[in-house]
Design a protein around this motif. Sequence first.
Motif, mmCIF file in Angstrom:
data_model
loop_
_atom_site.group_PDB
_atom_site.id
_atom_site.type_symbol
_atom_site.label_atom_id
_atom_site.label_comp_id
_atom_site.label_asym_id
_atom_site.label_seq_id
_atom_site.Cartn_x
_atom_site.Cartn_y
_atom_site.Cartn_z
ATOM 1 N N UNK A 1 0.835 -1.207 0.000
ATOM 2 C CA UNK A 1 0.000 0.000 0.000
ATOM 3 C C UNK A 1 0.869 1.256 0.000
ATOM 4 N N UNK A 2 1.890 1.248 0.869
ATOM 5 C CA UNK A 2 2.706 2.449 1.043
ATOM 6 C C UNK A 2 3.453 2.809 -0.243
ATOM 7 N N UNK A 3 3.864 1.764 -0.984
ATOM 8 C CA UNK A 3 4.583 2.020 -2.237
ATOM 9 C C UNK A 3 3.719 2.844 -3.195
ATOM 10 N N UNK A 4 2.452 2.497 -3.293
ATOM 11 C CA UNK A 4 1.546 3.209 -4.210
ATOM 12 C C UNK A 4 1.452 4.686 -3.806
ATOM 13 N N UNK A 5 1.343 4.928 -2.515
ATOM 14 C CA UNK A 5 1.178 6.299 -2.025
ATOM 15 C C UNK A 5 2.488 7.077 -2.169
ATOM 16 N N UNK A 6 3.602 6.409 -1.925
ATOM 17 C CA UNK A 6 4.904 7.071 -2.108
ATOM 18 C C UNK A 6 5.129 7.434 -3.569
ATOM 19 N N UNK A 7 4.814 6.496 -4.461
ATOM 20 C CA UNK A 7 5.059 6.754 -5.886
ATOM 21 C C UNK A 7 4.196 7.902 -6.400
ATOM 22 N N UNK A 8 3.060 8.140 -5.766
ATOM 23 C CA UNK A 8 2.203 9.266 -6.160
ATOM 24 C C UNK A 8 2.663 10.572 -5.504
ATOM 25 N N UNK A 9 3.686 10.495 -4.657
ATOM 26 C CA UNK A 9 4.235 11.702 -4.042
ATOM 27 C C UNK A 9 3.608 12.077 -2.710
ATOM 28 N N UNK A 10 2.771 11.188 -2.171
ATOM 29 C CA UNK A 10 2.078 11.506 -0.925
ATOM 30 C C UNK A 10 2.610 10.724 0.285
ATOM 31 N N UNK A 11 3.783 10.114 0.139
ATOM 32 C CA UNK A 11 4.323 9.276 1.212
ATOM 33 C C UNK A 11 4.265 9.913 2.590
ATOM 34 N N UNK A 12 4.742 11.176 2.728
ATOM 35 C CA UNK A 12 4.733 11.801 4.062
ATOM 36 C C UNK A 12 3.329 12.056 4.621
ATOM 37 N N UNK A 13 2.320 11.926 3.782
ATOM 38 C CA UNK A 13 0.950 12.203 4.229
ATOM 39 C C UNK A 13 0.173 10.940 4.591
ATOM 40 N N UNK A 14 0.842 9.790 4.517
ATOM 41 C CA UNK A 14 0.252 8.523 5.003
ATOM 42 C C UNK A 14 0.924 8.273 6.347
ATOM 43 N N UNK A 15 0.274 8.737 7.406
ATOM 44 C CA UNK A 15 0.960 8.954 8.683
ATOM 45 C C UNK A 15 0.718 7.855 9.712
ATOM 46 N N UNK A 16 0.073 6.767 9.321
ATOM 47 C CA UNK A 16 -0.189 5.695 10.298
ATOM 48 C C UNK A 16 0.028 4.342 9.638
ATOM 49 N N UNK A 17 -0.036 3.297 10.500
ATOM 50 C CA UNK A 17 0.105 1.932 9.983
ATOM 51 C C UNK A 17 -1.061 1.597 9.055
ATOM 52 N N UNK A 18 -0.872 0.523 8.304
ATOM 53 C CA UNK A 18 -1.910 0.153 7.344
ATOM 54 C C UNK A 18 -3.160 -0.381 8.022
ATOM 55 N N UNK A 19 -2.982 -1.039 9.176
ATOM 56 C CA UNK A 19 -4.186 -1.576 9.815
ATOM 57 C C UNK A 19 -3.878 -2.342 11.083
ATOM 58 N N UNK A 20 -4.891 -3.091 11.537
ATOM 59 C CA UNK A 20 -4.838 -3.763 12.837
ATOM 60 C C UNK A 20 -5.742 -4.977 12.806
ATOM 61 N N UNK A 21 -5.402 -5.975 13.639
ATOM 62 C CA UNK A 21 -6.309 -7.093 13.810
ATOM 63 C C UNK A 21 -7.637 -6.611 14.348
ATOM 64 N N UNK A 22 -8.709 -7.385 14.085
ATOM 65 C CA UNK A 22 -10.049 -7.003 14.530
ATOM 66 C C UNK A 22 -10.833 -8.280 14.778
ATOM 67 N N UNK A 23 -11.625 -8.279 15.836
ATOM 68 C CA UNK A 23 -12.408 -9.475 16.149
ATOM 69 C C UNK A 23 -13.212 -9.253 17.409
ATOM 70 N N UNK A 24 -12.719 -9.777 18.524
ATOM 71 C CA UNK A 24 -13.403 -9.588 19.806
ATOM 72 C C UNK A 24 -13.148 -8.194 20.347
ATOM 73 N N UNK A 25 -12.088 -7.564 19.847
ATOM 74 C CA UNK A 25 -11.852 -6.138 20.077
ATOM 75 C C UNK A 25 -11.710 -5.474 18.725
ATOM 76 N N UNK A 26 -11.934 -4.157 18.714
ATOM 77 C CA UNK A 26 -11.776 -3.450 17.441
ATOM 78 C C UNK A 26 -10.311 -3.440 17.032
ATOM 79 N N UNK A 27 -9.440 -3.226 18.013
ATOM 80 C CA UNK A 27 -8.000 -3.206 17.741
ATOM 81 C C UNK A 27 -7.334 -4.316 18.536
ATOM 82 N N UNK A 28 -6.812 -5.310 17.839
ATOM 83 C CA UNK A 28 -6.123 -6.419 18.498
ATOM 84 C C UNK A 28 -5.027 -6.907 17.553
ATOM 85 N N UNK A 29 -4.127 -7.779 18.030
ATOM 86 C CA UNK A 29 -3.087 -8.282 17.123
ATOM 87 C C UNK A 29 -3.734 -9.044 15.960
#
Length: 225
Positions: free
Chosen positions: A139-167
């Motif tokens: 994902x990050x490669x696509x955003x970097x190649x478009x010149x917006x790398x510094x504006x993607x400021x968080x991780x791509x995602x997180x586990x989800x299930x019994x909690x919204x955010x989990x491993x």
Amino acid sequence: EAEIAAMRRASRINDQVVGQAIAALHAGASETEIADLVERLFREKGANRSSEGQLVCFGPNGADPHHGPDGTRLREGDSVVLDIFIPIGRYWCDMTRTVFFRSASEEGRRVYETVKAANLAAEAVIRPGMPMREIDRAARRVIEEAGYGPHFTHRLGHGCGLDCHEPPDNSSACGVLTRPGMVFSVEPGIYLTGKLGVRIEDLVLVTEDGCEVLNAYPKELQVVG
Ligand SMILES: [Mn+2]
């Protein structure tokens, strides 16, 4: 299998609620009005607790990935970020869609298509036995190649299930290997301070030979209202 069925069902309900929230956007609506509507829709569909924390972000507010709903009013040209998550039964859904209200700027369209391409690129590489960081990289490669790398400021995602955010941590630092049955989010974003934000998030289920995207709400650029 029962857990996966519950995750699918929760995401299906989320698809419906996000669609209804987008249909309800109107000039002058406040973020809190839309967030309250989302909460009511979920309760009607059997969600078991308040959806406190829903993110509804109009225009420049979308440039803050954690902006909470306030009295900001919807205006023509705004990006609208809806990041909607709640437990249904015991299992969480979590989806983000971004639309534009009445018009979309050139830059808004460029940013949107970049984020969408990043989301699709990441989902396309997912298969069992790969380090999580390779998904973030795709994902990050696509955003970097478009010149917006510094504006993607968080991780791509997180586990989800019994909690919204989990491993597992779906990030550039995570070497955990994917396994069938894992569910996690894929949520690239681009945030332009003072202007707009775009994030597109799905939950995905790792399968024996790839992944199943649990969210069906479309990702084509939409100008609504
Ligand atoms: Mn999420």
